[in-house]
Design an enzyme around this catalytic site. Structure first.
Site, PDB file in Angstrom:
ATOM      1  N   SER A  17      59.630  81.676  64.303  1.00 39.15           N
ATOM      2  CA  SER A  17      58.705  83.276  63.661  1.00 39.15           C
ATOM      3  C   SER A  17      58.460  83.655  64.492  1.00 39.15           C
ATOM      4  CB  SER A  17      58.256  82.646  62.679  1.00 39.15           C
ATOM      5  OG  SER A  17      57.584  83.199  62.003  1.00 39.15           O
ATOM      6  N   TYR A  24      51.040  77.254  60.299  1.00 42.63           N
ATOM      7  CA  TYR A  24      51.900  77.932  60.452  1.00 42.63           C
ATOM      8  C   TYR A  24      52.726  78.266  62.179  1.00 42.63           C
ATOM      9  CZ  TYR A  24      55.637  81.066  60.049  1.00 42.63           C
ATOM     10  OH  TYR A  24      56.997  81.347  59.654  1.00 42.63           O
TER      11      TYR A  24
END
Length: 193
Positions: free
Chosen positions: A63, A89
């Protein structure tokens, strides 16, 4: 998987995004466990079928969130620092990109090429743990039914999956591996990334 059969394509697409601090049964940060350790363990478990292919590809979903944080090898699971869902994350997605590079390094001699990719902003429930203020910053709102709105410029799930399929099948990537892809191409490096 039937014993002895080759595996040509493995797409590791599991992921969680910014939940409250949660640990798995081993005590590991849930984002790190889901986004990195799960794909790592699955790939390791399927290594022999991938080798039998002689021409396999492993695609790991990273990501652009990797830009939130590098990997803190001294504190992978936030045991020594306050938990920050966005840093956790980012760390997990940075680890995925590093995993792809290392898998490609050790797999190339066996015909296994590995890639990481950024699917883009996808209109799914992945952001369900974000506060209303965090959602508003993304120009997203939670409806009365709890469903999240789709901000302009976000992709559908099908559009988001397209680069994964491209990484798994494109002849342009023959003989290439360890790269980070987005929007049907190898991403261009950016300074300090």
């Amino acid at each position: 998987m039937q014993a002895g059969r080759p595996l040509d394509i493995l797409i590791n697409n599991a992921g969680v995004y910014a939940p409250p601090e949660t640990r798995d049964r081993r005590g590991y940060d849930m984002q790190f466990a889901t986004n990195f350790l799960g794909p790592f363990q699955l790939t390791l478990g399927l290594w022999e079928p991938l080798k039998r292919s002689g021409n396999a590809r492993v695609v790991n979903l990273s990501s652009i969130g990797h830009m939130f944080s590098g990997v803190d090898f001294a504190d992978l699971h936030f045991d020594k620092r306050p938990y920050d869902p966005m840093l956790a994350y980012g760390q997990s997605k940075s680890a995925v990109a590093l995993l792809s590079m290392q898998l490609d390094t050790i797999g190339a001699e066996h015909g296994i090429r590995a890639f990481s990719e950024h699917p883009g902003g996808i209109a799914t429930e992945l952001a369900r743990h974000m506060s209303d203020a965090e959602l508003a910053a993304r120009e997203q709102v939670r409806g009365e039914d709890g469903k999240l709105s789709v901000p302009e410029g976000f992709k559908s799930a099908e559009q988001g999956a397209a680069t994964s399929i491209w990484c798994a099948t494109s002849p342009r990537l023959n003989g290439v591996g360890g790269v980070y892809c987005e929007d049907f191409d190898i991403a261009k490096p950016v300074p300090n990334d």
